[in-house]
Scaffold this active site. Sequence first.
Site, mmCIF file in Angstrom:
data_model
loop_
_atom_site.group_PDB
_atom_site.id
_atom_site.type_symbol
_atom_site.label_atom_id
_atom_site.label_comp_id
_atom_site.label_asym_id
_atom_site.label_seq_id
_atom_site.Cartn_x
_atom_site.Cartn_y
_atom_site.Cartn_z
ATOM 1 N N GLY A 188 0.105 64.152 47.191
ATOM 2 C CA GLY A 188 -0.915 63.406 46.439
ATOM 3 C C GLY A 188 -1.537 64.309 45.384
ATOM 4 N N GLY A 199 -3.627 62.884 42.198
ATOM 5 C CA GLY A 199 -4.860 62.122 42.374
ATOM 6 C C GLY A 199 -6.095 62.909 41.951
ATOM 7 C CD GLN A 200 -12.250 61.828 42.141
ATOM 8 O OE1 GLN A 200 -12.194 61.349 43.278
ATOM 9 N NE2 GLN A 200 -13.381 61.887 41.464
ATOM 10 C CG ASP A 246 1.181 61.743 43.565
ATOM 11 O OD1 ASP A 246 1.464 60.576 43.900
ATOM 12 O OD2 ASP A 246 0.006 62.137 43.456
ATOM 13 C CB ILE A 247 4.725 58.071 44.850
ATOM 14 C CG1 ILE A 247 3.288 57.631 44.570
ATOM 15 C CG2 ILE A 247 4.954 58.207 46.350
ATOM 16 C CD1 ILE A 247 2.995 56.217 45.033
ATOM 17 N NE ARG A 248 -0.252 58.344 40.387
ATOM 18 C CZ ARG A 248 -1.230 59.036 39.829
ATOM 19 N NH1 ARG A 248 -1.129 59.491 38.605
ATOM 20 N NH2 ARG A 248 -2.340 59.295 40.506
ATOM 21 C CG ASP A 271 7.184 57.264 50.294
ATOM 22 O OD1 ASP A 271 6.088 57.511 50.856
ATOM 23 O OD2 ASP A 271 7.800 56.200 50.475
ATOM 24 C CE1 TYR A 294 -10.131 56.527 52.300
ATOM 25 C CE2 TYR A 294 -12.513 56.269 52.268
ATOM 26 C CZ TYR A 294 -11.391 57.038 52.040
ATOM 27 O OH TYR A 294 -11.533 58.309 51.545
ATOM 28 C CE LYS A 306 -9.181 59.314 54.434
ATOM 29 N NZ LYS A 306 -8.153 60.340 54.277
#
Length: 315
Positions: A9, A12-13, A35-37, A53, A143, A147
Site C-alpha cells: 500500500g 496511499g496517504q 501497491d495494486i497501482r 495484490d 472499518y 481494525k
Amino acid sequence: MPTYILIIGACGQIGTELTLTLREKHGGEYIIASDIREGSDDLMQSGPFEILDATNYDALEEVIAYYDISEVYLMAAMLSATAEKFPMRAWNLNMNTLFNVLNLAKEKKIDKIFWPSSIAVFGPNTPKDDTPQNTIMEPSTVYGISKQSGERWCEYYFNKYNVDVRSIRYPGLISWKTMPGGGTTDYAVEIYHKALSEGAYTCFLEEDTKLPMMFMDDAIRATLQIMEAPEEHIKERSAYNLAAMSFTPKEMAENIKGVLPKFKIAYEPDFRQEIANSWPSSIDDTNAQKDWNWKAEFDLQKTTETMLENLKNRV
Ligand code: AKB
C-alpha cells in the site's frame, strides 16, 4: 547484513511518505514499495516498486522471497467511509492482507510487521474524552470492526506464535504530499486545498464534531519509533493509543482564517457524520509515551502553517 523492507500500500496517504522517509534513512534499494497501482514520480523513481495484490498469499510470498524481505509495513486498507459502501470488500481486503502477513511471520519468512490500527476501533459506548488504552470498544463501523478484529489477531499471533507485530491506533492524518481517500477525517486535508484554490469549503461534518488528528510527520515518526523500539518495550501487542491534537471543523476554520482572513466555511453533514459521532474526541496515549517515548510535535497552528506553506505552490 542489510534489512530489506516491504511496504504494502505504498502509494496511499501514509504509504507514500513512509516509503520516502524509509528510503532516505536506509537507502532506496533496501525499501521495496508495492501497491495494486503505480504511485507518484518520486516514489516510483527512488527505489524498487512491485505491482502486488497482497490479498494473494502466493504473490506476496514470491516478492518476499525474491527480495529477501525481513520487515513488512502493511499500509493497504479500505478506510471508514468507503468501507460502509462496500462492507465485504473492506472485510476481505483489511483482514486477508493481515492474515497473509501474519502467517508469513508465523512461517518465519519475515521477522517483523507493522500494521496500522485506528481510533475507529472505538464506538459509541466508549468514553469520548481522553479515551483510555483499555476500555469499552464496540466499534459500529465496518472499518472499525475490521481494525478491532485485526488487533485481536495481532495479539493472538504474538502470544501463540511469538510474531513480532507492532501497531498504532492512528487518529485522522493530515498531510500535503498525498491526499487521503475514503476516510471520515478527510475533511481536515480537503479544507486546506479548498481554502487555497477557492477561498471556501463545504464541510461534510458538523461544525462542533471534535476528533483526534495528527500531522503526517508525527505519524511517520511514531511509526518508525515503535518499529525501532527494543522488543521488550512493546507491552501492547494489540495496538497503542496515539495522540497529538483534537479540534472541531469550526476551530480548524478559525485557525485557517488566521492566515487567510477571507476564508469561508459552510456545513453540509452527510453519512460520515454518524461515523464521526461514534469515535472519540480525544485520546489518552500515556502508554505510548511511557513504553517508547512518544511525544507529538505538531499542534493545529503548526499544522496549518506547514500545510498552507507547502500547498500554496501546488494548488
Ligand atoms: C478514517 O477516517 O477512516 C481514517 C481513520 C481515522 O482511521 N482516517
